[in-house]
Design a protein around this motif. Structure first.
Motif, mmCIF file in Angstrom:
data_model
loop_
_atom_site.group_PDB
_atom_site.id
_atom_site.type_symbol
_atom_site.label_atom_id
_atom_site.label_comp_id
_atom_site.label_asym_id
_atom_site.label_seq_id
_atom_site.Cartn_x
_atom_site.Cartn_y
_atom_site.Cartn_z
ATOM 1 N N VAL A 197 0.827 -1.201 0.000
ATOM 2 C CA VAL A 197 0.000 0.000 0.000
ATOM 3 C C VAL A 197 0.867 1.260 0.000
ATOM 4 C CG1 VAL A 197 -0.225 0.169 2.512
ATOM 5 C CG2 VAL A 197 -2.030 1.074 1.045
ATOM 6 N N ASP A 235 -8.146 0.411 2.044
ATOM 7 C CA ASP A 235 -8.660 -0.788 2.712
ATOM 8 C C ASP A 235 -9.592 -0.438 3.870
ATOM 9 O OD1 ASP A 235 -7.115 -2.340 0.997
ATOM 10 O OD2 ASP A 235 -5.389 -2.271 2.356
ATOM 11 N N TRP A 283 -5.249 -2.058 -4.985
ATOM 12 C CA TRP A 283 -5.667 -1.169 -3.912
ATOM 13 C C TRP A 283 -6.403 0.028 -4.486
ATOM 14 C CZ3 TRP A 283 -1.110 -3.550 -4.442
ATOM 15 C CH2 TRP A 283 -0.748 -4.466 -3.438
#
Length: 651
Positions: free
Chosen positions: A456, A537, A520
């Motif tokens: 991420v 997330d 993502w």
């Protein structure tokens, strides 16, 4: 009597002295080299005098220039800080001859304790326990080899005139002794101007425990307890704490009595530190005495509530010590971490360059002389700041310091911030089970690798790079497509690693990043002043970042990484260049060159030596090959990533 103090030092210690001197009503004068013209200590002082030059010998080590600065500014006293000339008896004598008050011990004490051999002989006379070894005048190899055989292995080779781990070698195999003697002599001569060595039996896995002493001109000598400085790399301290987890009240009293007796034996005045090796069985041995204020003095201040710089100024003014031994009280626990400009994942190589972002954490004591945009020069010690946390218990202090390190922002130059956090977070440190072998045991070089960024964080770096690229596009055309959103390929380099992603703009400030690691969706909520708040997330997160040309420095979740946008760079060309070019790993000066153009070299062969921040570093061949071009010679100053040697292309 004095009212104006010249501070013969730089960086965080100069700022530290300025703070206390100002609080006590003194005027301060800073001195600065050419490299420090815009330094923070120069800005904080009431006046500042240029010394010229950049190398220490031309500036902070020039007694003549420092005395001239005092004369020109009208300073009546000189505070030497630590390092540089703080333990130089000639400087103390020169100050006295010029009518200046030297805020430190008498020259005789500095001279006696400044040489490890002489200091050890004097301590033996004073019945201070010392490590068995050799501290004689004969310095030829034959004598030293014979003495080493008498002492036994493993043993330590040490520079008699120095400290800070320079000119020091651990020898475990007798076959390595001659090479260790040569290396120690060379480094000692460069650092201290003396090649004299001593030998000592190596005490394996000891703690490094030191006692803070203070003396005045009225015959009063006391100690302020101990500091545990066992966490070290290359024999240089990294994390210090007070009190020591291994010292009981009875042991503290015994070590304190020995330290006070040693200070009395040499007629000491002012702040000083007796350094001991504490063995696992509770026995302790004198190593050396530092005749100055220590880098780690803040942990003693935190647990005693005393200002040791204020004590120095009071003693220098002829006043008695403010407290007697029975009045010293210790409360809580304090831990200090030294922030170095260095790369812990590549041999702790010193780093220099522009500190693009600096934001010290709140809630702890931070000693520094930094600001964003400042250049970290390659000429001086790589320590740039100290973070100190105090707590009711050791665990509370540890937890606070760990939190502070994770929040501390220092981007643009590699630092040991994340490594310090890893040390504090290690279960053995948390349990107080430390020794001078802690780093070698729990962070051995072969296993010390930089923590990889979470996917991420890579995705966030790609989004930030993309947004910066679009800053040059007219607002009406940004994110415009004639059809559905089109994935944009991006390539980010992190050292030898490559991260390939595709980025799709789903909506204003909303992006989908896809890579081999996964997919993502990131939504940028805020992005300004080097701080970004984003959703990923289902979690709202934040990070710090700064750009430097094609590179983005990112700090998120306690880790930090540098990514370079290489989307338009050929992968094959980049790999070929890496094989053929030997570049400087840090800013520094070329000390020696061992090869020439046209010469065949083998992988690992020594090519040259760079000196940076008072340490020498060998540069070796990355592969077999022939040298096509040599761009440097001894004495040349080079910058990080500057080409040093070009090898012929690989077949």
């Amino acid at each position: 009597m004095f009212r104006k103090i010249l501070i013969a030092n730089r960086g965080e210690i100069a700022c530290r002295v300025i703070r206390t001197a100002r609080a006590l009503g003194y005027r301060t004068v800073a001195v600065y080299s050419d490299a420090d013209r815009e330094a923070e200590h120069v800005r904080q002082a009431d006046e500042a005098v240029p010394l010229g030059g950049s190398a220490p010998a031309q500036s902070y080590l020039s007694i003549e220039r420092l005395l001239e600065a005092a004369r020109r500014s009208g300073a009546e006293a000189v505070h030497p800080g630590y390092g540089f000339l703080s333990e130089n008896a000639e400087f103390a004598e020169a100050c006295a001859a010029a009518g200046l008050i030297f805020i430190g011990p008498p020259p005789e004490a500095i001279r006696l304790m400044g040489n490890k051999a002489a200091a050890k002989r004097r301590m033996i006379e004073a019945n201070v326990p010392c490590v068995p070894g050799y501290q004689g005048a004969a310095q030829d190899d034959a004598t030293l080899i014979a003495e080493a055989q008498r002492i036994g292995f493993p043993l330590m080779v040490k520079a008699a005139a120095g400290g800070g781990g320079r000119g020091m070698r651990l020898v475990e195999d007798p076959a390595d002794l001659v090479a260790a003697l040569a290396a120690a002599r060379s480094e000692a001569t460069t650092a201290f101007g003396s090649s004299e060595l001593i030998l000592e039996r190596a005490i394996l896995r000891p703690r490094h425990v030191e006692i803070q002493v203070f003396a005045d001109r009225h015959g009063n000598v006391i100690h302020l307890g101990e500091r545990d400085c066992s966490i070290q790399r290359r024999h240089q301290k990294v994390i210090e704490e007070a009190p020591s987890p291994a010292v009981t009240p009875a042991l503290r009293e015994r070590m304190g009595e020995v330290a006070v007796a040693a200070a009395r034996a040499i007629g000491y005045v002012g702040a000083g530190t007796l350094e001991f090796l504490l063995a696992e069985d509770g026995s302790f041995y004198f190593m050396e005495m530092n005749t100055r204020l220590q880098v780690e003095h803040p942990v003693t201040e935190e647990i005693t509530g005393q200002d040791l710089v204020a004590w120095q100024l009071q003693v220098a003014a002829g006043e008695p010590l403010p407290l007697a031994q029975h009045e010293i009280r210790w409360q809580g626990w304090a831990i200090e971490a030294r922030l170095y400009a260095e790369d812990p994942y590549h041999g702790f190589l010193p780093q220099a360059g522009r500190l693009i972002a600096w934001d010290p954490p709140a809630g702890v004591r931070v000693e520094h002389g930094l600001r964003a945009g400042q250049e970290i020069p390659p000429f001086y010690d790589p320590m740039i700041a100290k973070l100190v946390a105090h707590g009711r218990t050791r665990e509370e202090a540890r937890r606070r310091l760990l939190h502070a390190l994770e929040d501390c922002v220092a981007l643009g130059v590699n630092t040991n911030r994340s490594f310090l956090a890893a040390c504090l977070d290690h279960p053995e440190f948390a349990a107080g089970r430390t020794s001078t072998a802690f780093i070698d045991t729990h962070f051995p070089p072969q296993e010390l690798t930089p923590p990889p960024p979470p996917p991420v964080s890579v995705a966030l770096a790609a989004v930030l790079a993309f947004r910066r690229m679009e800053e040059g596009v007219a607002p009406s055309l940004r994110e415009w497509r004639s059809t559905a959103p089109v994935p944009v390929p991006l390539k980010l380099a992190r050292g030898d690693q490559r991260h390939e992603l595709t980025l799709t703009v789903c909506a204003p400030d909303r992006y989908r990043a896809v890579s081999r690691e996964g997919e993502w969706t990131l939504e940028i909520l805020e992005a300004q002043d080097g701080r970004v708040v984003f959703m990923a997330d289902g979690v709202r997160r934040q990070a710090r970042y700064v750009f430097d040309e094609t590179r983005v420095f990112l700090q998120q979740g306690g880790g930090e990484w540098c990514f370079e946008d290489v989307t338009l760079v050929s992968t094959r060309a980049s790999e070929h260049e890496g094989e053929a070019r030997v570049t400087a790993p840090m800013n520094g000066a070329v000390v020696a060159v061992f090869v020439e153009a046209g010469q065949q070299v083998r992988r690992g062969e020594r090519l040259l030596v760079l000196e940076a921040m008072k340490m020498e570093h060998e540069i070796t061949a990355p592969r077999d090959g022939r040298i096509l071009r040599l761009t440097v010679a001894p004495g040349k100053q080079v910058k990080q990533r500057e080409l040093l040697i070009e090898l012929e292309p690989a077949s």
